[in-house]
Design a protein around this motif. Structure first.
Motif, mmCIF file in Angstrom:
data_model
loop_
_atom_site.group_PDB
_atom_site.id
_atom_site.type_symbol
_atom_site.label_atom_id
_atom_site.label_comp_id
_atom_site.label_asym_id
_atom_site.label_seq_id
_atom_site.Cartn_x
_atom_site.Cartn_y
_atom_site.Cartn_z
ATOM 1 N N ALA A 1 -32.661 11.465 -55.300
ATOM 2 C CA ALA A 1 -32.662 10.013 -54.992
ATOM 3 C C ALA A 1 -32.723 9.839 -53.775
ATOM 4 C CB ALA A 1 -31.151 9.348 -55.634
ATOM 5 N N GLY A 2 -31.891 10.546 -52.799
ATOM 6 C CA GLY A 2 -32.287 10.654 -51.449
ATOM 7 C C GLY A 2 -31.728 9.263 -50.602
ATOM 8 N N ASN A 3 -30.973 8.521 -51.187
ATOM 9 C CA ASN A 3 -30.285 7.325 -50.531
ATOM 10 C C ASN A 3 -28.782 7.472 -50.556
ATOM 11 O OD1 ASN A 3 -29.425 7.046 -53.090
ATOM 12 N ND2 ASN A 3 -31.187 5.710 -53.805
ATOM 13 N N ALA A 4 -28.227 6.394 -49.690
ATOM 14 C CA ALA A 4 -26.802 6.535 -49.468
ATOM 15 C C ALA A 4 -26.103 6.658 -50.703
ATOM 16 C CB ALA A 4 -26.353 5.513 -48.790
ATOM 17 N N TYR B 1 -22.162 7.842 -63.708
ATOM 18 C CA TYR B 1 -22.572 6.503 -63.316
ATOM 19 C C TYR B 1 -23.323 6.149 -61.948
ATOM 20 C CZ TYR B 1 -22.138 1.527 -62.321
ATOM 21 O OH TYR B 1 -22.419 0.270 -61.905
ATOM 22 N N TYR B 2 -22.493 6.884 -61.068
ATOM 23 C CA TYR B 2 -22.729 6.680 -59.717
ATOM 24 C C TYR B 2 -24.185 7.196 -59.437
ATOM 25 C CZ TYR B 2 -18.649 4.419 -58.337
ATOM 26 O OH TYR B 2 -17.479 3.411 -58.057
ATOM 27 N N LEU B 3 -24.066 8.594 -59.925
ATOM 28 C CA LEU B 3 -25.517 9.383 -59.626
ATOM 29 C C LEU B 3 -26.612 8.642 -60.333
ATOM 30 C CD1 LEU B 3 -23.917 12.910 -60.262
ATOM 31 C CD2 LEU B 3 -25.169 12.169 -58.036
ATOM 32 N N PHE B 4 -26.513 8.381 -61.725
ATOM 33 C CA PHE B 4 -27.625 7.572 -62.232
ATOM 34 C C PHE B 4 -28.081 6.451 -61.502
ATOM 35 C CE2 PHE B 4 -26.259 9.752 -66.438
ATOM 36 C CZ PHE B 4 -26.441 11.188 -66.025
ATOM 37 N N ASN B 5 -27.080 5.653 -61.221
ATOM 38 C CA ASN B 5 -27.240 4.404 -60.540
ATOM 39 C C ASN B 5 -28.285 4.490 -59.203
ATOM 40 O OD1 ASN B 5 -27.030 1.702 -60.261
ATOM 41 N ND2 ASN B 5 -25.066 1.731 -59.013
ATOM 42 N N ALA B 6 -27.731 5.808 -58.528
ATOM 43 C CA ALA B 6 -28.618 6.157 -57.255
ATOM 44 C C ALA B 6 -29.922 6.456 -57.767
ATOM 45 C CB ALA B 6 -27.940 7.487 -56.617
ATOM 46 N N ALA B 7 -30.174 7.231 -58.604
ATOM 47 C CA ALA B 7 -31.664 7.577 -59.014
ATOM 48 C C ALA B 7 -32.339 6.160 -59.407
ATOM 49 C CB ALA B 7 -31.591 8.401 -60.549
ATOM 50 N N ILE B 8 -31.821 5.141 -59.977
ATOM 51 C CA ILE B 8 -32.404 3.986 -60.319
ATOM 52 C C ILE B 8 -32.664 3.179 -59.125
ATOM 53 C CG2 ILE B 8 -32.094 1.665 -61.484
ATOM 54 C CD1 ILE B 8 -30.473 3.184 -63.604
ATOM 55 N N GLN B 9 -31.824 3.030 -58.237
ATOM 56 C CA GLN B 9 -31.907 2.380 -56.879
ATOM 57 C C GLN B 9 -33.174 3.108 -55.949
ATOM 58 O OE1 GLN B 9 -28.794 2.046 -54.363
ATOM 59 N NE2 GLN B 9 -27.315 1.228 -55.921
#
Lengths: 476, 170
Positions: free
Chosen positions: A318-321, A395-403
């Protein structure tokens, strides 16, 4: 080198110095096991305190000419390493005495490996990262072979050593190539080079080799083949420590060198993201599907740890914050549930290495109800069922991927979590709804083991209930 | 022809020939000795580049420590005259040669992309490789912390060797 530098690196220094004190204590004092144990815990608590002090007084500052950075995520890494160390120390004496691998040098090696991990977590430059990785790895090779009278343990140590040295070679060669094209080993300089419009081939070959080297250390597909044998053969307490703290350290190195580059948002990075995403997909699917076929609980947990490396790599891709904080949060959650699960496995294990197959766990709820309950809790959390810590981590990791517009990656993650339900909850079903087979003995859970188990349970529940607290520390 | 170039040609030929000897000789001891010669000629090449520190380390670490290890292994394996390593003439060899050529080409091409030559005889080129400047980098400026931590690597290896090999530890 100034006073500020020394204060910034105080946590690493305290743990290293205690490693040396323990080594001398072991050599000079008769029957020193308990003393070494106490000294380790004191040293690790001291490291935690120093890290908290640095976090509060100098967040985000670099020291030793930009070699190490303090505060923020590195504080959480320190907490992971020291926490894993404390729980391992609490579990170790009882288990290692039973299986015949109790050497007081264990505590020295443990403390040294933690010092190496902390150096990795704090590094802002490839050089300290590599040195930290080597300190950690060499201690791990030895700790994997502590049960000197068992062939499986010897095999684990030798395999880990040969393959690990090979992977370190990849990493070092990668660092050298990157240095050759950038002219610096600092992460910030590497990121600046990636920002410039030209992409020299040598630079990307170097980055690729670094990804291979670190991919091996986190046991990601396709560099995971060593993990099942090593995790199976090593003493169970060591396996628990390696698969949590060791993985966390390798990921801290990964995030450290990749995050500044990713944050620059260069268009050429899309390719790197795709590669990391493919590694994540491979790790999740291969880990979880192979875990389905395992009859040995230690091997099952080993393969599933490959899958967990895959979930964590989603955050890298994902490479984001959100990805970085997700990785850190997941590492904290994984620490408690995985060490807890291995603690139960270790308590049940017999001197001859028996009681490790899934069939031995049949009807555990009737024979040792407390342990069965605790184990089920960790299994629920590892599967990712709310309200346990594992759920919020995913949840946080999958959320980062969606972002990051990688929704497909999040979907693969969910699918592979569903696959993992089969063996994680399968074990719970076997413990509760199957008739016991054969004999069941194993160690008594001593007070220190109970303390370690209690710590893991509290961690698994508490982090699940107040996830925001961890995220806030990481973001500072 | 300058003195530098003369030395370069002599040492380069020595390095190339001895490297070929390593893989072409059948007797492992001859291979090992050729490897020593190769390391020594590389050390000479570093000297012509004003990299004294690299040259000394090359001699100490490679020609000294690592070669002793290699010779020890050959001695312990006790390869007799009859048991010289069989040369495998198979598809594997072809794949190996192909792969190393591709890797070599990739590295040479990659290096030409990033060459940033320092002018010969410039003050930077003269100073960088000296032991004094390496020592300064290690102890006073950039790398003091990782350098100190390297001592833990050595200590961990020593403790580990004792734990794994000592008889009857307590």
């Amino acid at each position: 080198m100034t006073q500020t530098d020394l204060l910034a690196g105080l946590a690493i220094e305290i743990v290293s110095i205690f490693a040396l004190i323990i080594m001398l204590t072991d050599a000079l004092v008769e029957r020193s096991t308990r003393l070494c144990e106490t000294l380790s815990i004191v040293g690790l608590l001291g490291g935690l305190a120093a890290s908290a002090y640095a976090h509060l007084t100098m967040p985000g500052q670099t020291a030793f000419n930009g070699m190490i950075v303090v505060g923020g995520m590195s504080t959480l890494y320190d907490a992971i390493f020291c926490g894993a160390g404390i729980m391992t120390v609490l579990l170790a004496r009882e288990y290692l005495t039973r299986v015949g691998g109790m050497f007081d040098e264990f505590y020295t090696l443990l403390m040294m490996s933690i010092a190496g991990m902390m150096l990795m977590g704090h590094s802002a430059d490839s050089m300290p990262m590599f040195v930290g990785l080597e300190v950690m790895s060499i201690c791990f090779y030895v700790m994997a072979g502590l049960m000197r009278n068992k062939l499986s343990s010897n095999e684990a140590a030798l395999k880990y050593f040969l393959l690990g040295a090979f992977a370190s070679g990849f990493l070092l060669y990668g660092i050298a190539l990157v240095y050759g094209s950038v002219g610096s080993t600092a992460y910030s300089a590497i990121a600046a080079k990636a920002l410039s419009t030209q992409f020299p081939t040598l630079f990307w070959v170097g980055i690729g080799m670094m990804i291979i080297g670190l991919g091996f250390k986190v046991a990601a597909f396709p560099f995971h083949q060593w993990a099942p044998d090593v995790y199976h053969g090593a003493p169970t307490v060591v396996t628990g420590f390696m698969s949590t703290a060791g993985k966390a350290a390798a990921f801290s190195g990964f995030v450290g060198f990749i995050a500044p580059t990713m944050a620059s948002g260069v268009p050429g990075l899309e390719k790197a993201k795709v590669i990391l995403a493919l590694l994540a997909v491979g790790s999740m699917l291969v880990g979880n599907i192979t875990a389905l076929a395992q009859t040995n609980v230690k091997r099952m947990l080993a393969y599933s740890s490959v899958a967990h490396a895959g979930y964590l790599m989603i955050g890298l891709a994902a490479g984001n914050a959100a990805g970085w904080t997700g990785i850190t949060y997941y590492l904290v959650a994984y620490l408690f549930m995985q060490i807890g699960a291995f603690a139960v496995v270790g308590i049940l294990e017999r001197e001859n290495g028996g009681n490790l197959t899934v069939d031995d766990y049949r009807g555990l709820a009737r024979r040792r109800p407390g342990l069965a309950l605790v184990m089920s809790l960790f299994m629920f959390s590892l599967t990712g069922i709310p309200p346990f810590a594992g759920f919020f981590g995913k949840y946080y990791l999958f959320n980062a991927a969606i972002q990051a517009d990688l929704t497909w990656l999040a979907i693969v993650g969910v699918v592979s979590s569903v696959i993992s339900v089969w063996f994680y909850l399968g074990l719970v079903v076997i413990m509760y709804f199957r008739e016991p087979l054969g004999e069941m003995e194993g160690g008594e859970a001593s007070i220190s083991s109970r303390t370690a188990l209690a710590l893991s349970i509290i961690g698994t529940l508490l982090i699940g209930l107040i996830p925001q607290a961890i995220i806030n520390i990481a973001a500072r | 022809m300058s003195l530098d170039l003369t030395f370069f040609i002599i040492l380069a030929i020595m390095a190339a020939v001895s490297a070929l000897m390593v893989i072409l000789r059948k007797n492992p001891i001859t291979s090992a000795m050729s490897l020593v010669l190769h390391f020594v000629s590389l050390a000479g090449l570093y000297l012509t580049l004003h990299a004294q520190f690299m040259a000394v380390i090359q001699m100490l670490v490679y020609a000294g420590a690592i070669m002793v290890l290699v010779v020890f292994v050959i001695m312990l394996l006790n390869l007799g005259r009859e048991e010289k390593m069989a040369v495998r003439q198979s598809a594997r060899a072809a794949i190996g040669i192909g792969a190393s050529m591709v890797l070599g080409a990739l590295l040479i091409w990659g290096l030409t992309q990033v060459m940033r030559p320092v002018a010969a005889g410039s003050s930077q080129a003269m100073v960088n490789g000296q032991i004094a400047s390496v020592g300064k980098a290690l102890f006073s400026t950039a790398y003091v912390f990782p350098f100190e931590m390297v001592s833990l690597v050595l200590l961990a290896a020593a403790v580990g060797a004792v734990v794994l090999t000592k008889r009857n530890l307590k």
